[in-house]
Each structure stands twice: as C-alpha cells, then as structure tokens.
Design an enzyme around this catalytic site. Sequence first.
Site, PDB file in Angstrom:
ATOM      1  N   TYR A   1      46.959  21.716  17.697  1.00  6.33           N
ATOM      2  CA  TYR A   1      47.222  20.942  18.927  1.00  6.33           C
ATOM      3  C   TYR A   1      47.861  21.844  19.987  1.00  6.33           C
ATOM      4  CZ  TYR A   1      49.587  17.459  21.926  1.00  6.33           C
ATOM      5  OH  TYR A   1      50.054  16.717  22.993  1.00  6.33           O
TER       6      TYR A   1
HETATM    7  N1  LIG Z   1      53.101  11.411  22.563  1.00  5.40           N
HETATM    8  C1  LIG Z   1      53.670  12.575  22.784  1.00  5.40           C
HETATM    9  O1  LIG Z   1      54.711  12.913  22.175  1.00  5.40           O
HETATM   10  C2  LIG Z   1      53.102  13.521  23.813  1.00  5.40           C
HETATM   11  C3  LIG Z   1      53.892  14.608  24.218  1.00  5.40           C
HETATM   12  C4  LIG Z   1      53.415  15.503  25.162  1.00  5.40           C
HETATM   13  C5  LIG Z   1      52.151  15.298  25.700  1.00  5.40           C
HETATM   14  N2  LIG Z   1      51.409  14.247  25.305  1.00  5.40           N
HETATM   15  C6  LIG Z   1      50.063  14.081  25.894  1.00  5.40           C
HETATM   16  O2  LIG Z   1      50.057  12.862  26.618  1.00  5.40           O
HETATM   17  C7  LIG Z   1      48.706  12.389  26.702  1.00  5.40           C
HETATM   18  C8  LIG Z   1      48.674  10.926  26.296  1.00  5.40           C
HETATM   19  O3  LIG Z   1      49.052  10.849  24.920  1.00  5.40           O
HETATM   20  P1  LIG Z   1      49.717   9.560  24.281  1.00  5.40           P
HETATM   21  O4  LIG Z   1      51.036   9.962  23.772  1.00  5.40           O
HETATM   22  O5  LIG Z   1      49.595   8.413  25.205  1.00  5.40           O
HETATM   23  O6  LIG Z   1      48.764   9.378  23.009  1.00  5.40           O
HETATM   24  P2  LIG Z   1      48.023   8.114  22.437  1.00  5.40           P
HETATM   25  O7  LIG Z   1      48.889   6.922  22.499  1.00  5.40           O
HETATM   26  O8  LIG Z   1      47.484   8.573  21.117  1.00  5.40           O
HETATM   27  O9  LIG Z   1      46.811   7.888  23.466  1.00  5.40           O
HETATM   28  C9  LIG Z   1      45.792   8.851  23.590  1.00  5.40           C
HETATM   29  C10 LIG Z   1      44.786   8.333  24.603  1.00  5.40           C
HETATM   30  O10 LIG Z   1      43.755   9.327  24.746  1.00  5.40           O
HETATM   31  C11 LIG Z   1      42.502   8.660  24.584  1.00  5.40           C
HETATM   32  N3  LIG Z   1      41.460   9.570  24.124  1.00  5.40           N
HETATM   33  C12 LIG Z   1      41.440  10.306  22.990  1.00  5.40           C
HETATM   34  N4  LIG Z   1      40.272  10.991  22.923  1.00  5.40           N
HETATM   35  C13 LIG Z   1      39.561  10.659  24.023  1.00  5.40           C
HETATM   36  C14 LIG Z   1      38.288  11.030  24.527  1.00  5.40           C
HETATM   37  N5  LIG Z   1      37.478  11.869  23.858  1.00  5.40           N
HETATM   38  N6  LIG Z   1      37.897  10.525  25.720  1.00  5.40           N
HETATM   39  C15 LIG Z   1      38.680   9.672  26.406  1.00  5.40           C
HETATM   40  N7  LIG Z   1      39.876   9.247  25.967  1.00  5.40           N
HETATM   41  C16 LIG Z   1      40.310   9.749  24.789  1.00  5.40           C
HETATM   42  C17 LIG Z   1      42.794   7.553  23.577  1.00  5.40           C
HETATM   43  O11 LIG Z   1      41.752   6.610  23.594  1.00  5.40           O
HETATM   44  P3  LIG Z   1      41.346   5.719  22.287  1.00  5.40           P
HETATM   45  O12 LIG Z   1      42.203   4.490  22.350  1.00  5.40           O
HETATM   46  O13 LIG Z   1      39.887   5.463  22.467  1.00  5.40           O
HETATM   47  O14 LIG Z   1      41.648   6.554  21.071  1.00  5.40           O
HETATM   48  C18 LIG Z   1      44.115   7.036  24.154  1.00  5.40           C
HETATM   49  O15 LIG Z   1      43.871   6.241  25.281  1.00  5.40           O
HETATM   50  C19 LIG Z   1      47.886  13.306  25.782  1.00  5.40           C
HETATM   51  O16 LIG Z   1      47.233  14.286  26.558  1.00  5.40           O
HETATM   52  C20 LIG Z   1      48.939  13.948  24.906  1.00  5.40           C
HETATM   53  O17 LIG Z   1      48.519  15.191  24.376  1.00  5.40           O
HETATM   54  C21 LIG Z   1      51.848  13.344  24.386  1.00  5.40           C
END
Ligand SMILES: NC(=O)c1ccc[n+]([C@@H]2O[C@H](COP(=O)([O-])OP(=O)(O)OC[C@H]3O[C@@H](n4cnc5c(N)ncnc54)[C@H](OP(=O)(O)O)[C@@H]3O)[C@@H](O)[C@H]2O)c1
Length: 239
Positions: free
Chosen positions: A147
């Site tokens: 990741y």
């Molecule tokens: N959570 C953390 O601690 C954290 C920290 C730093 C950065 N981030 C970043 O923040 C962003 C949002 O993450 P989150 O925490 O909200 O995670 P999350 O709750 O797992 O949500 C991920 C989102 O991405 C969508 N997604 C995954 N693959 C996709 C694809 N091929 N095309 C379109 N949509 C897709 C998922 O859709 P589905 O519902 O269809 O799966 C979901 O809407 C990500 O880029 C993540 O890397 C997260």
Amino acid sequence: MNINGSTVLVTGANRGLGARLVAELLRAGAAKVYATARTSGTIAADVRADPRVHPLALDITDQASVEAAAKAAPDVTLLINNAGVLAFGGVLDGDLTAFERDLATNYLGTLRATRAFVPVLKRNGGGAIATVLTLIALAPATGMAGYSASKAAAHSMTQSLRAELRDTGIEVIGAYPGGIDTDMLAGIEATKAAPEQVAARIIAGITAGEQVIWPDDASAGAGAVYLSDPLALEQLLAG
Ligand SMILES: NC(=O)c1ccc[n+]([C@@H]2O[C@H](COP(=O)([O-])OP(=O)(O)OC[C@H]3O[C@@H](n4cnc5c(N)ncnc54)[C@H](OP(=O)(O)O)[C@@H]3O)[C@@H](O)[C@H]2O)c1
C-alpha cells in the site's frame, strides 16, 4: 480554489472519507457534485436527495468506465481522487497479487482518472486536481509495504503532474492524512482521525490554495518531521 459555485467529481464517494468529502463540498457551496462509485446505486439516499448531487458510476481501474465518466461530467472544475484500497503485508512476505491490486487502484487507477479529466479541466479554464494520498506515501508503515509503495507512486505522479500542468492554471494538490476511522482501518489499533474532520481540513486546504495538505493532527506533526528530516520519519514509522 473557491469551492463555492464549483463543479466537483469525487471518486469513491459512497462511503468512508469520500462520502464525508461530498458532505463538506455541499456545505462549502459547491454548485454540483458528481458523487461517483463503482456501483452508483451505493450513494446514500439522503445524499442523492440533494439536487446538486449527481451519482455516477466510476471504477478507476476500468478504462471504459473512466472514459464514460469523463464524457458524462464535462463541466468538472475540481477532481478529487479519493478512491483507494489497502492490502496488509510486509515487504518480504506480502501477497504480490494484493500488492498489484493496490498499485492498479491507488497508482494506475488514480493516474487513469487524472488523465481523463485533465482535458475536461483545461476546457473549463483551469480548476484543480486534489489527490488523497497518505502520510505513509512519504515513508512506509510496518506491515503495509505494498500500500505504501502504491501511494508513494501516486505521490510521485502528483509531483510530475504539478510540473507538467504548471502553465495551465490547473492546481495540483496532495493531501497526506494519517490514520482515519473508516472501513479501511477497521479492527486495526491506531490513532485515527474522524473522517468528517479530515474531509473538512482537505476542503479548507483546497480553498486556501495549499498544494500540500496535512489534514489531521497526527499527519501535521509527522509532516513537520518529514519536512525537516525525511529519514527521521522513516525511523518513526518503522517503530
Ligand atoms: N483510512 C485511513 O486510515 C486512510 C489514511 C490515509 C489515506 N487514506 C486514503 O483515503 C482514501 C479513502 O479511504 P477510506 O479510508 O475512505 O477507505 P474506505 O472506507 O475503504 O473507502 C474506499 C473507497 O474507495 C472506493 N474504491 C475502491 N476501489 C475503487 C475503484 N477501483 N474505483 C472506484 N472506487 C473504488 C471504495 O468503493 P467500494 O465501496 O466500491 O469498495 C470506497 O468508496 C483512500 O485513497 C485511502 O488510501 C485512508
């Protein structure tokens, strides 16, 4: 960039941080928000109820889906690359198929969406591209090697883009959150910021014209370490 009156497309808007970004954009006065998701039917009913919200199908790993979305959303002035996936695994023993999935989504998918929307932004006279990266794009966290590498690639893409778009009037923004309390880190013991707060700070950073956004207290502290001594952040995150 002024959010008020803007037309925004958010990837991965059905849950997690993406859903909170949509809410924050609406609060900040966006005129139209394309709330996109792999399955557009998964955008929550109360979000759809706002006439400014336009649900749209978009899978960033699928070229045809990305091209169709760029056609269906020709008035976008702000692209928010939020969609992402996380597979756990160490650099020596992590599942390479899972590493490939992270790269295909977090790097190549984000790049694919960006490439499709740069011409749209140019036609609309500028605007901005904001990409949700992560603090661990800058130095890896233990057990998240694939990741971290995929997000490091997206960080590098953001830098390339900033150079390439320098004279176009398109702003290129990277947000580098620490842990966020969403499904992505469910069951993991860590300091996690509330997604509403992270979303609010990302939108405030975009509004303030920041190119680099540290959207929570943990990332702001670690970001300061990184900016003064990148090796110190690597040592910190290695535990
Ligand atoms: N959570 C953390 O601690 C954290 C920290 C730093 C950065 N981030 C970043 O923040 C962003 C949002 O993450 P989150 O925490 O909200 O995670 P999350 O709750 O797992 O949500 C991920 C989102 O991405 C969508 N997604 C995954 N693959 C996709 C694809 N091929 N095309 C379109 N949509 C897709 C998922 O859709 P589905 O519902 O269809 O799966 C979901 O809407 C990500 O880029 C993540 O890397 C997260």
